[in-house]
Scaffold this active site. Structure first.
Site, PDB file in Angstrom:
ATOM      1  N   ILE A 273      -1.322  14.917 -76.636  1.00 12.84           N
ATOM      2  CA  ILE A 273      -2.442  14.180 -77.223  1.00 12.84           C
ATOM      3  C   ILE A 273      -3.447  15.168 -77.795  1.00 12.84           C
ATOM      4  O   ILE A 273      -3.508  16.325 -77.394  1.00 12.84           O
ATOM      5  CB  ILE A 273      -3.133  13.255 -76.202  1.00 12.84           C
ATOM      6  CG1 ILE A 273      -3.798  14.061 -75.077  1.00 12.84           C
ATOM      7  CG2 ILE A 273      -2.151  12.244 -75.627  1.00 12.84           C
ATOM      8  CD1 ILE A 273      -4.719  13.231 -74.196  1.00 12.84           C
ATOM      9  N   SER A 274      -4.211  14.704 -78.777  1.00 10.07           N
ATOM     10  CA  SER A 274      -5.264  15.495 -79.403  1.00 10.07           C
ATOM     11  C   SER A 274      -4.647  16.736 -80.036  1.00 10.07           C
ATOM     12  O   SER A 274      -3.721  16.627 -80.832  1.00 10.07           O
ATOM     13  CB  SER A 274      -6.347  15.819 -78.369  1.00 10.07           C
ATOM     14  OG  SER A 274      -7.499  16.331 -78.983  1.00 10.07           O
ATOM     15  N   ASN A 275      -5.109  17.938 -79.690  1.00  5.84           N
ATOM     16  CA  ASN A 275      -4.456  19.128 -80.228  1.00  5.84           C
ATOM     17  C   ASN A 275      -3.000  19.204 -79.798  1.00  5.84           C
ATOM     18  O   ASN A 275      -2.142  19.699 -80.538  1.00  5.84           O
ATOM     19  CB  ASN A 275      -5.192  20.387 -79.771  1.00  5.84           C
ATOM     20  CG  ASN A 275      -6.455  20.651 -80.568  1.00  5.84           C
ATOM     21  OD1 ASN A 275      -6.772  19.935 -81.505  1.00  5.84           O
ATOM     22  ND2 ASN A 275      -7.184  21.685 -80.193  1.00  5.84           N
ATOM     23  N   GLY A 277      -1.109  16.633 -79.457  1.00  3.21           N
ATOM     24  CA  GLY A 277      -0.419  15.727 -80.371  1.00  3.21           C
ATOM     25  C   GLY A 277      -0.124  16.382 -81.696  1.00  3.21           C
ATOM     26  O   GLY A 277       0.953  16.209 -82.271  1.00  3.21           O
ATOM     27  N   GLY A 297      -0.062  11.435 -79.427  1.00  5.72           N
ATOM     28  CA  GLY A 297      -1.230  10.586 -79.256  1.00  5.72           C
ATOM     29  C   GLY A 297      -2.455  11.212 -79.889  1.00  5.72           C
ATOM     30  O   GLY A 297      -2.677  12.420 -79.757  1.00  5.72           O
TER      31      GLY A 297
END
Length: 611
Positions: A273-275, A277, A297
């Protein structure tokens, strides 16, 4: 596409005797070339892989697990505290939030851990990799989840994303800090973090995770994301693949009679998720049939296509404009704009008006102008409301300062806008770090200051708008001229994502209220470009989900927003079924969730999980 499953005919040694935290050399040519400082440890009998023995009650504790000696915590204490910090930073574990009841698992998972430093060819610095192998791992149904940390977090930064889904199912999980992490270095004391998480001086240890190149007499604190001079984001995909290679290497050691574990006989699913992701999407574009599926995500990804914007572009824009614009946005979550922040926002409005960036004679008119400007550049009111949290925590500036250094590959004392990092006195002047602060870095550091006793030193700090000059300098690295601007923009361009490999199933999940990485700038253009090129990418857009599940413990955030993690877990369920039986991947969709409202527990009806 399913890979053939190799069922070992010979007996397995499940209960291998491994010395806790024992170092050993890499085995085989692949291990010898990529991995060093290998360690292994056993986690059973009151300890476990998922929570370090803390369980739900321990993770819910408002204070971190204590150290018996704050200046010299044990390796076991550091690991337990790092797990606590990683869970608390990502997941909503508050009563009524649904974790462990509606979604997720916190049951004890016994097993073993294998860790090492991994190094990309030609790299100045290593990145950490760590594989968790549950005792329930099935060598006849080999599965590995490879999970890059979210943000710039340390090695356990994806435990709530990948391990909570994979370990209870008997899959191994392997992490990478993807060239960032919490391996800080004290330039004054010349001390850094060792392979086991303890702190030592450069001349007393040969296994420090990060030793920066620094001029003589440099002072303060250096950390890998900002000061490695390698722009780690450009190599996120390769970090992910190298972590997967380490997982196979670790499994060979865990189950030697079932070896070799290879990409041909072991299922590899990348999730983040985030970085993290963004990192798994970068891994998806690498050549070769080594990866079976991807779940991303809320990904920080720079794509080609309409609406795509670089993180650095919209972060520096938000750092300058959002404090003022929010004064014109109604229904903001509470908190996040205390009186002091609101007063600073009014000063920012006046600064922007004086510089001709917004119009209006009053604060209200200036705020309306800033609001309209941000809307014209693609920001939604939903993103602005959720982004208020990043204003309150000064997150926009923190991200911009570190990423400018990383993209430009600047070393210690080379930041083009004069920023540096150090422990701070109450008057914000620099001071020396304490032994206790250094000792906790591996567990408490987020990979980007401020935090864990390290703050930002702003050489342009001046009244009345104290951060304005520094932020204007950071913004000019995006839209200005000169060698530094060209250097930073070149580094950003190196992070641009390509298309995923043909035939690779990819699911992207993003909250439509995300105020840190708005989907309009990131996942939406990525998915559009991939689907236009005929790639097998599916897209779930989740209403009433913002970027930080970990902040849903705040009552007003809990009332307004649903967590994103259950949809990441559901996406993993879908790709697993697809790989197991050929079940169709879900169609694109917008998931119409229902906020639970004030004081109410989360319910299955609120989540409206797709069926």
């Amino acid at each position: 596409m399913n890979k053939p499953i190799l069922r070992a005919a010979c007996g397995l040694i499940v209960g291998l005797s491994l010395a806790s935290c024992a170092s050993r050399p890499a085995s085989g040519p692949a291990g010898a070339s990529m991995f060093s400082n290998e360690r292994s440890s056993v986690h059973r009998d009151g300890d476990d892989l998922l929570t370090g023995g803390l369980g739900l009650a321990g993770l819910r504790s408002m204070g971190p697990p204590a150290f018996a000696d704050a200046n010299a915590p044990t390796v076991e204490e550091l690991r337990r505290r790092a797990l606590w910090s990683s869970w608390r930073g990502i997941a909503d574990l508050a009563p009524g939030g649904g974790y462990g009841e509606l979604f997720g698992s916190l049951g004890a998972v016994p097993g073993r851990e294998f860790s090492a430093y991994a190094r990309l060819p030609g790299a100045r610095q290593p990145h950490r990799v760590l594989a968790q192998v549950p005792d329930a791992f099935d060598t006849g149904k080999r599965c590995v989840l490879v999970a890059p940390s979210s943000g710039s977090r340390g090695i356990y930064g994806a435990v709530s994303v990948a391990a909570a889904w994979g370990l209870p199912r008997g899959c191994a999980v392997v992490y990478t800090d993807k060239g960032a992490g919490s391996d800080y270095f004290d330039l004054d004391a010349q001390q850094g973090v060792r392979a086991d998480g303890s702190v030592a001086a450069v001349d007393a240890a040969d296994d420090l995770a990060f030793v920066p190149e620094a001029p003589t007499g440099a002072s303060g604190v250096a950390f890998k994301h900002a000061h490695s001079q390698e722009n780690p984001e450009a190599d996120w995909g390769r970090h992910v693949k190298q972590a997967a290679q380490f997982a196979l290497h670790a499994l060979d050691q865990a189950y030697p009679q079932a070896a070799p574990f290879t990409f041909d006989n072991t299922r590899i699913i990348a999730v983040g998720i985030s970085n993290g992701g963004g990192a798994v999407l970068r891994a998806a574009e690498l050549e070769g049939d080594w990866l079976d599926a991807v779940v991303a995500g809320e990904p920080n990804v720079l794509a080609n296509g309409h609406g795509a914007r670089a993180l650095y572009d919209y972060t520096t824009e938000a750092a300058l404009l959002m404090p003022c614009a929010l004064l014109d946005v109604d229904k903001l979550p509470q908190p996040p704009l205390p009186a002091a922040v609101q007063a600073g926002a009014a000063v920012r409005c006046a600064s922007l008006a004086a510089g001709g960036q917004v119009s209006g004679a009053t604060t209200a008119e200036q705020a309306r102008s800033a609001h309209e400007l941000m809307r014209s550049r693609g920001w939604t009111d939903e993103a602005l409301r959720a982004g208020a949290l990043s204003v309150a925590f000064d997150l926009w500036r923190a991200v911009a300062v570190t990423y400018a250094s990383a993209y430009g590959r600047y070393g210690v004392d080379e930041h083009p806008c004069g920023y540096s990092f150090a422990a701070l006195n109450p008057d914000l002047s620099a001071r020396a770090s304490t032994a206790a602060e250094r000792a906790a870095w591996i567990a408490d550091g987020s990979g980007i200051p401020p935090g864990a006793g390290v703050g930002i030193i702003d050489s342009k700090f001046a009244m009345p708008d104290v951060t304005l000059a520094g932020l204007q300098c950071l913004r000019a690295l995006w839209d200005g001229q000169g060698e530094d601007a060209r250097r930073v923009r070149a580094g950003i361009e190196q992070t641009r994502a390509g298309l995923p490999r043909k035939g690779l199933p990819v699911m992207v999940v993003h909250g439509l209220d995300d105020g840190l990485i708005p989907p309009a700038f990131s996942s939406a253009p990525y998915v559009a470009a991939a689907q236009s090129a005929g790639r097998d990418v599916r897209y779930w857009k989740v209403r009433n989900a913002q970027h930080f599940d970990g902040f849903l413990g705040l009552p007003d955030y809990a009332a307004r927003y649903v967590p994103l993690l259950p949809y990441v877990y559901a996406a993993l369920d879908r790709v697993q079924a697809h790989l197991d039986s050929g079940a169709a991947l879900p169609a694109d969709g917008t998931i119409n969730t229902v906020p639970r409202g004030p004081g109410k527990p989360l319910t299955a009806d609120s989540l409206a999980m797709p069926r």
